[in-house]
Write a protein that holds these residues in place. Structure first.
Motif, PDB file in Angstrom:
ATOM      1  N   GLY A   1     -16.752  -6.130 -33.971  1.00 34.46           N
ATOM      2  CA  GLY A   1     -17.794  -6.159 -32.926  1.00 34.46           C
ATOM      3  C   GLY A   1     -17.519  -5.054 -31.928  1.00 34.46           C
ATOM      4  O   GLY A   1     -17.569  -5.246 -30.716  1.00 34.46           O
TER       5      GLY A   1
ATOM      6  N   ASN B   1     -18.991  -2.337 -30.951  1.00 33.88           N
ATOM      7  CA  ASN B   1     -20.025  -1.665 -30.180  1.00 33.88           C
ATOM      8  C   ASN B   1     -19.829  -0.146 -30.287  1.00 33.88           C
ATOM      9  O   ASN B   1     -19.697   0.361 -31.401  1.00 33.88           O
ATOM     10  CB  ASN B   1     -20.049  -2.168 -28.741  1.00 33.88           C
ATOM     11  CG  ASN B   1     -21.378  -1.894 -28.077  1.00 33.88           C
ATOM     12  OD1 ASN B   1     -21.570  -0.835 -27.508  1.00 33.88           O
ATOM     13  ND2 ASN B   1     -22.321  -2.803 -28.201  1.00 33.88           N
TER      14      ASN B   1
ATOM     15  N   HIS C   1     -15.497   1.616 -27.439  1.00 29.96           N
ATOM     16  CA  HIS C   1     -14.852   1.966 -26.160  1.00 29.96           C
ATOM     17  C   HIS C   1     -13.400   1.516 -26.056  1.00 29.96           C
ATOM     18  O   HIS C   1     -12.612   2.148 -25.360  1.00 29.96           O
ATOM     19  CB  HIS C   1     -15.669   1.416 -24.983  1.00 29.96           C
ATOM     20  CG  HIS C   1     -15.794  -0.072 -24.999  1.00 29.96           C
ATOM     21  ND1 HIS C   1     -14.979  -0.878 -24.253  1.00 29.96           N
ATOM     22  CD2 HIS C   1     -16.599  -0.894 -25.704  1.00 29.96           C
ATOM     23  CE1 HIS C   1     -15.307  -2.143 -24.480  1.00 29.96           C
ATOM     24  NE2 HIS C   1     -16.286  -2.174 -25.364  1.00 29.96           N
ATOM     25  N   TYR C   2     -13.007   0.450 -26.785  1.00 27.30           N
ATOM     26  CA  TYR C   2     -11.597   0.020 -26.699  1.00 27.30           C
ATOM     27  C   TYR C   2     -10.650   1.088 -27.244  1.00 27.30           C
ATOM     28  O   TYR C   2      -9.484   1.144 -26.868  1.00 27.30           O
ATOM     29  CB  TYR C   2     -11.368  -1.282 -27.468  1.00 27.30           C
ATOM     30  CG  TYR C   2     -11.929  -2.506 -26.791  1.00 27.30           C
ATOM     31  CD1 TYR C   2     -11.569  -2.840 -25.490  1.00 27.30           C
ATOM     32  CD2 TYR C   2     -12.811  -3.343 -27.436  1.00 27.30           C
ATOM     33  CE1 TYR C   2     -12.077  -3.959 -24.859  1.00 27.30           C
ATOM     34  CE2 TYR C   2     -13.331  -4.475 -26.823  1.00 27.30           C
ATOM     35  CZ  TYR C   2     -12.956  -4.773 -25.529  1.00 27.30           C
ATOM     36  OH  TYR C   2     -13.473  -5.887 -24.922  1.00 27.30           O
TER      37      TYR C   2
ATOM     38  N   ASP D   1     -19.310  -3.050 -36.550  1.00 28.20           N
ATOM     39  CA  ASP D   1     -20.316  -3.764 -35.760  1.00 28.20           C
ATOM     40  C   ASP D   1     -21.518  -3.996 -36.683  1.00 28.20           C
ATOM     41  O   ASP D   1     -21.798  -3.181 -37.568  1.00 28.20           O
ATOM     42  CB  ASP D   1     -20.736  -2.946 -34.540  1.00 28.20           C
ATOM     43  CG  ASP D   1     -21.387  -3.809 -33.458  1.00 28.20           C
ATOM     44  OD1 ASP D   1     -20.730  -4.061 -32.416  1.00 28.20           O
ATOM     45  OD2 ASP D   1     -22.554  -4.232 -33.650  1.00 28.20           O
TER      46      ASP D   1
ATOM     47  N   CYS E   1     -13.283  -9.126 -29.425  1.00 31.13           N
ATOM     48  CA  CYS E   1     -13.393  -9.490 -28.005  1.00 31.13           C
ATOM     49  C   CYS E   1     -14.850  -9.679 -27.616  1.00 31.13           C
ATOM     50  O   CYS E   1     -15.693  -8.822 -27.912  1.00 31.13           O
ATOM     51  CB  CYS E   1     -12.804  -8.388 -27.122  1.00 31.13           C
ATOM     52  SG  CYS E   1     -11.079  -8.070 -27.453  1.00 31.13           S
ATOM     53  N   ASN E   2     -15.126 -10.765 -26.964  1.00 23.81           N
ATOM     54  CA  ASN E   2     -16.424 -10.976 -26.294  1.00 23.81           C
ATOM     55  C   ASN E   2     -17.568 -11.064 -27.305  1.00 23.81           C
ATOM     56  O   ASN E   2     -18.682 -10.647 -26.998  1.00 23.81           O
ATOM     57  CB  ASN E   2     -16.690  -9.861 -25.261  1.00 23.81           C
ATOM     58  CG  ASN E   2     -15.470  -9.593 -24.396  1.00 23.81           C
ATOM     59  OD1 ASN E   2     -14.646 -10.481 -24.205  1.00 23.81           O
ATOM     60  ND2 ASN E   2     -15.332  -8.391 -23.876  1.00 23.81           N
TER      61      ASN E   2
HETATM   62  C1  LIG Z   1     -20.874  -8.580 -25.849  1.00 21.39           C
HETATM   63  S1  LIG Z   1     -20.740  -7.286 -27.024  1.00 21.39           S
HETATM   64  C2  LIG Z   1     -18.979  -6.997 -26.989  1.00 21.39           C
HETATM   65  C3  LIG Z   1     -18.615  -5.597 -27.430  1.00 21.39           C
HETATM   66  C4  LIG Z   1     -17.116  -5.308 -27.405  1.00 21.39           C
HETATM   67  N1  LIG Z   1     -16.407  -6.092 -28.404  1.00 21.39           N
HETATM   68  C5  LIG Z   1     -16.560  -5.607 -26.047  1.00 21.39           C
HETATM   69  O1  LIG Z   1     -15.736  -6.516 -25.901  1.00 21.39           O
HETATM   70  O2  LIG Z   1     -16.935  -4.889 -25.108  1.00 21.39           O
HETATM   71  C6  LIG Z   1     -20.956  -8.120 -28.578  1.00 21.39           C
HETATM   72  C7  LIG Z   1     -20.871  -7.184 -29.762  1.00 21.39           C
HETATM   73  O3  LIG Z   1     -20.795  -7.961 -30.959  1.00 21.39           O
HETATM   74  C8  LIG Z   1     -21.586  -7.332 -31.924  1.00 21.39           C
HETATM   75  N2  LIG Z   1     -21.954  -8.330 -32.921  1.00 21.39           N
HETATM   76  C9  LIG Z   1     -22.798  -9.373 -32.775  1.00 21.39           C
HETATM   77  N3  LIG Z   1     -22.887 -10.086 -33.914  1.00 21.39           N
HETATM   78  C10 LIG Z   1     -22.071  -9.493 -34.806  1.00 21.39           C
HETATM   79  C11 LIG Z   1     -21.739  -9.745 -36.169  1.00 21.39           C
HETATM   80  N4  LIG Z   1     -22.267 -10.768 -36.840  1.00 21.39           N
HETATM   81  N5  LIG Z   1     -20.857  -8.934 -36.774  1.00 21.39           N
HETATM   82  C12 LIG Z   1     -20.304  -7.880 -36.119  1.00 21.39           C
HETATM   83  N6  LIG Z   1     -20.600  -7.574 -34.832  1.00 21.39           N
HETATM   84  C13 LIG Z   1     -21.469  -8.370 -34.179  1.00 21.39           C
HETATM   85  C14 LIG Z   1     -22.766  -6.799 -31.122  1.00 21.39           C
HETATM   86  O4  LIG Z   1     -23.490  -5.787 -31.782  1.00 21.39           O
HETATM   87  C15 LIG Z   1     -22.058  -6.262 -29.877  1.00 21.39           C
HETATM   88  O5  LIG Z   1     -21.625  -4.943 -30.032  1.00 21.39           O
END
Ligand SMILES: C[S@@+](CC[C@H](N)C(=O)[O-])C[C@H]1O[C@@H](n2cnc3c(N)ncnc32)[C@H](O)[C@@H]1O
Length: 246
Positions: free
Chosen positions: A56, A58, A61-62, A79, A121-122
């Protein structure tokens, strides 16, 4: 909304929902508070040559923060939404050790080529269930997985409506999950897969979150009430789960 898109998939229809992250990846905006703690947690396990999976990711940035540990870090970010991966590929085009791929944690990730360290994360709080994602992440991890999500005393399924449209049952048509999982439920599940969990308190500077809430996020997102992080009217009990083989 297309027929196969789920009502919670805000990232598909509104990618700007994560608007600050690409600028954080570019270094135009400062790193997040969770980046500081992630770097600290990974530094306790990382040895040169290890491979790292960001689930996930995005715009990736990490990775900027992790470069403090090792500028040649062997990193893979996945992602589910192509627009974010396109941004990440452009931002980190000069990094030969960074790979990005469009993959969903609802499907197997790298079971035949697992990475040493993974983190997610998140993300889990925004999905309907944690079990399939956690199974998939752990099947692609050998040494340690860090998950930052909402954990607490009770499992609480929360759907924050994205607009005013309700279905005939009164449920929001478009929404964002903000789910909290009971710690013992999560632990029992992870142990059933042959891993163990240690919960680690979230560390953050309340002054940074308050000022981002006002300036960067224009009065939306996380703010501090008492000592708690709050989003809208929901307490966000952020916790890190460190998962290692039993
Ligand atoms: C709130 S953002 C968090 C982004 C980053 N991990 C952070 O902590 O800043 C949630 C991220 O999860 C990704 N995401 C949502 N559902 C997902 C899935 N089924 N598989 C992979 N990534 C997913 C979204 O596209 C988004 O980039």
């Amino acid at each position: 909304m297309t027929a196969d898109l789920k009502a919670y998939e805000v990232w598909a229809t509104t990618p700007e929902a994560e608007g600050t992250l690409a600028d954080r990846a570019r270094g135009v905006l400062p790193e997040m508070e969770s980046t500081k703690q992630l770097v600290k947690l990974v530094s306790g396990m990382y040895k040169p040559g290890m491979t790292v999976l960001d689930v996930g990711c995005n715009a990736g940035h990490y990775l900027r923060g992790l470069h403090r540990l090792d500028p040649t870090l062997a990193y893979t970010g996945i992602d589910a939404y192509p627009s974010y991966i396109e941004q990440a590929l452009e931002i980190f085009a000069d990094d030969p050790n960074a790979q990005f791929a469009v993959k969903s944690i609802l499907d197997p990730l790298y079971p035949n080529d697992p990475r040493d360290i993974s983190y997610c994360c998140n993300v889990l709080l925004h999905l309907p269930d944690f079990r399939v994602p956690v199974r998939n992440i752990l099947a692609s991890t050998t040494q340690v997985c860090f998950i930052r999500s909402l954990f607490g005393e009770y499992t609480t399924i929360v759907r924050r409506a994205r607009d005013h449209e309700l279905d005939k049952h009164g449920d929001p048509v478009r929404f964002i999950f903000q789910n909290t999982w009971e710690e013992s439920l999560f632990t029992t599940f992870v142990e059933s897969l042959g891993w163990k969990v240690e919960f680690i308190e979230d560390e953050f500077d309340p002054k940074v979150l308050e000022s981002e809430y006002g300036e960067l996020k224009k009065g939306r997102g996380t703010r501090i009430v008492g000592a708690k992080q709050v989003d809208g009217n929901i307490v966000f009990n952020w916790v890190w789960a460190k998962i290692t083989p039993r």
